[in-house]
Design a protein around this motif. Sequence first.
Motif, PDB file in Angstrom:
ATOM      1  N   UNK A 276      -1.975  -7.149  -1.808  1.00 17.64           N
ATOM      2  CA  UNK A 276      -0.877  -6.428  -2.463  1.00 17.64           C
ATOM      3  C   UNK A 276       0.430  -7.182  -2.178  1.00 17.64           C
ATOM      4  N   UNK A 277       1.348  -7.393  -3.135  1.00 16.09           N
ATOM      5  CA  UNK A 277       1.348  -6.823  -4.487  1.00 16.09           C
ATOM      6  C   UNK A 277       0.735  -7.724  -5.583  1.00 16.09           C
ATOM      7  N   UNK A 278       0.097  -8.853  -5.201  1.00 10.15           N
ATOM      8  CA  UNK A 278      -0.591  -9.634  -6.249  1.00 10.15           C
ATOM      9  C   UNK A 278      -1.672  -8.760  -6.890  1.00 10.15           C
ATOM     10  N   UNK A 279      -2.339  -7.958  -6.050  1.00 11.19           N
ATOM     11  CA  UNK A 279      -3.270  -6.950  -6.549  1.00 11.19           C
ATOM     12  C   UNK A 279      -2.556  -5.614  -6.446  1.00 11.19           C
ATOM     13  N   UNK A 280      -2.841  -4.706  -7.384  1.00  6.42           N
ATOM     14  CA  UNK A 280      -2.025  -3.499  -7.497  1.00  6.42           C
ATOM     15  C   UNK A 280      -2.360  -2.394  -6.499  1.00  6.42           C
ATOM     16  N   UNK A 281      -3.530  -2.455  -5.878  1.00 10.61           N
ATOM     17  CA  UNK A 281      -3.930  -1.347  -5.008  1.00 10.61           C
ATOM     18  C   UNK A 281      -3.175  -1.400  -3.685  1.00 10.61           C
ATOM     19  N   UNK A 282      -2.492  -0.326  -3.325  1.00  9.43           N
ATOM     20  CA  UNK A 282      -1.775  -0.315  -2.043  1.00  9.43           C
ATOM     21  C   UNK A 282      -2.695   0.064  -0.878  1.00  9.43           C
TER      22      UNK A 282
ATOM     23  N   UNK B  42      -6.644  -7.635 -11.664  1.00  9.28           N
ATOM     24  CA  UNK B  42      -5.911  -7.364 -10.423  1.00  9.28           C
ATOM     25  C   UNK B  42      -5.466  -5.900 -10.344  1.00  9.28           C
ATOM     26  N   UNK B  44      -5.372  -1.650 -10.189  1.00  7.63           N
ATOM     27  CA  UNK B  44      -5.905  -0.600  -9.317  1.00  7.63           C
ATOM     28  C   UNK B  44      -6.753   0.337 -10.169  1.00  7.63           C
TER      29      UNK B  44
END
Lengths: 469, 277
Positions: A276-282, B42, B44
């Motif tokens: 994160x934040x390259x991937x959206x899941x926190x 990428x 969620x």
Amino acid sequence: MAEKEKKEKPKVPRQKMPEQEPKVRAKNFNEVPFGYTPELAQLEASRCLQCKKPKCIEGCPVEIDIPAFVKLILDGDFIGAARKLKERNSLPAVCGRVCPQEDQCEKVCIVGKKDQPVAVGRLERFAADWERAKGEVFVPEKAPSTGKKVAVAGSGPAGLTLAGDLILKGHEVTIFEALHKPGGVLIYGIPEFRLPKEIVQAEVNYLERLGVKVECNCVIGRIETVDELLQEYDAVFLGLGAGLPQFMNIPGENLCGLYSANEYLTRSNLMKAYLFPQYDTPIARGKNVAVFGAGNVAMDSARTALRLGADTVRIIYRRSRDEMPARIEEVHHAEEEGVQFYLLTAPTRFFGNDNGWVTGMECLRMELGEPDESGRRRPVPIKGSEFQLDCDMAVVAIGAGANPLLPTTTPGLELNKRGYIVADLETGKTSKPGVWAGGDIVTGSATVILAMGAGRKAGNSIQEYLMSK
Amino acid sequence: MHKILRKREMAENTVCQLKVEAPRIARKGKPGQFVVLRVNETGERIPLTMAGTDASAGTIDLIFQVVGKSTALMRTLNVGDSIADIIGPLGRPTHVENLGTVICVGGGTGVAVMYPITKAYKEAGNHVIAIVGSRTKDLLILEDEMRGASHDLRVTTDDGSYGHHGFVTDVLRQILDERKDVKLIVGIGPVPMMKFLCKMTKEYGVKTIVSLNPIMVDATGMCGACRVTVGGKTRFCCVDGPEFDGHEVDYDELVKRQRAYLTEEKASMDRFVATAK
């Protein structure tokens, strides 16, 4: 029975795998060991006595011809060694990393009687990695098409093994996976630093090259019921995994920042929240983290928390060191990296702030009493021993139960009182005709290799059933 | 991959409707159920309710409000683009039976969730009174659809720009005072709306069902991210819900859990806006 042959004690000591320094690796997600070099692998392979009656094969749940593949490594035929492994094990790169060899093949190794056993797991990993790196992945010939169709629910170790076996027999095999990526626990559960996801992907690609169809985003029980699958397929295998997180049922457990290990690891591994934040899941990046439980999943959670920037990570476990279910190697790795162990300690309630975030807990000291039904000594609370510990994040890693989603939508499928599917341990047959099951959804949480063993047995039984139909 | 076949901007361009290809889900989806989707590689996993399914066309309707990066990104997609993953149908379908008189109350984007449920109660033979509300006229969605799905539609806006000036609960109280034959109330909307609605219907002793929308990850019962306290017990919204007895839900806990990642969500959104410029 007992090996009577007189063998000389090997002169070469057990070879260590080079690995990242603990201080360095605790801050990154790269794999911890680098693996053997060819020289180290051959040196280690030279320690094998090539026993005439090898105990190690019996110690392996999928009966790999261990002396044969070790000999091929010694002879420098690394590709040959990988092929030898694949005769019995479709996921050697995975098993070389996550199998508890110390309780299986290496436990019974004759060399281990007087010295440390041959490092079978490290050699297995070496051969499989060599083959993959060389891009010379061998695709065996399939039997002619039988026209029979097999559906597999779940793409974890049990399902992948069974699919690999049955596709070679000439059947059409389709795997249905609930998540968006195949691999089950290998993808969502085991962290990158212990099992790089690229390896799991390569193993799945191999099955796809053999002709296995993999359909992701299919939750069996919702999109298709088992009965609907039975209309289209000749046999159905359920390799669902345990898939129900257990909580401790104490006050404050629904505070924010308090995760089940499944959620914490799924966010980090499957969803790549560590990027994160390259991937959206926190994902919460706690500074002061408590992990409850002392199995491999607890170690994975604790080590993930360190890598996500925690200053303090405590494993809190109600029994003592001797009862910890994690592999010794995992405990050792966690300690080296700075994870602290609070043994004989159990939380009784959590505290939170106005935003509903966890801020700490009350714990009790325990002592060990008489053995319980698991054979381990029962932890008994010490009266008046309450004390408080701060934390800003916590992970509950005390095991998993049976996910009821599929069982409750499948009439005629017998379950035990804990909700697991009742299946014959030798054949995987369930109470429902045409339906087999294996892995954690039958046994409860166990290991990758045991699930693979269950997949193999069910595959053999399905083969017999399909050919007599 | 799920291709987008139609796109409709709604409610002052903050709410958007997409018709997407998902033949299997369209065949199986029932009122009350939802899907989880991941916009791209990428992305969620976010839960969204299906506002409608068309089994013969093999499509499902998704209605969402732009609340963060994922939904903002979704809104940039156009007809012909695709959504990477859609998983469903998930959750238990609404238990629909002929009870007599049923009131369906939808607030904000909750109306999208309410619409197929309202339709189902009407089709089951109930006399359906629907109440839909929004902050202001331009944010009201699916008014015509809700009129068709019910026998009697009432509209409210917080600012009085359209329909009754006030909250859905005002109109609901009025109806409950007038008629004593209401057997069930279904309330879907923002958590504060559901909380106050349930507080009120409890006074009247009318059974009330709500549909909850907590944070989810896998949405198959595996992770427990969506745990909610209902009647003092922890339940998983994804497999035990999304509908629960509204009088038993701990709404304060739900709100706190929904806000668990506000900081990260804001950072993600800011980053998205900055790169979009």
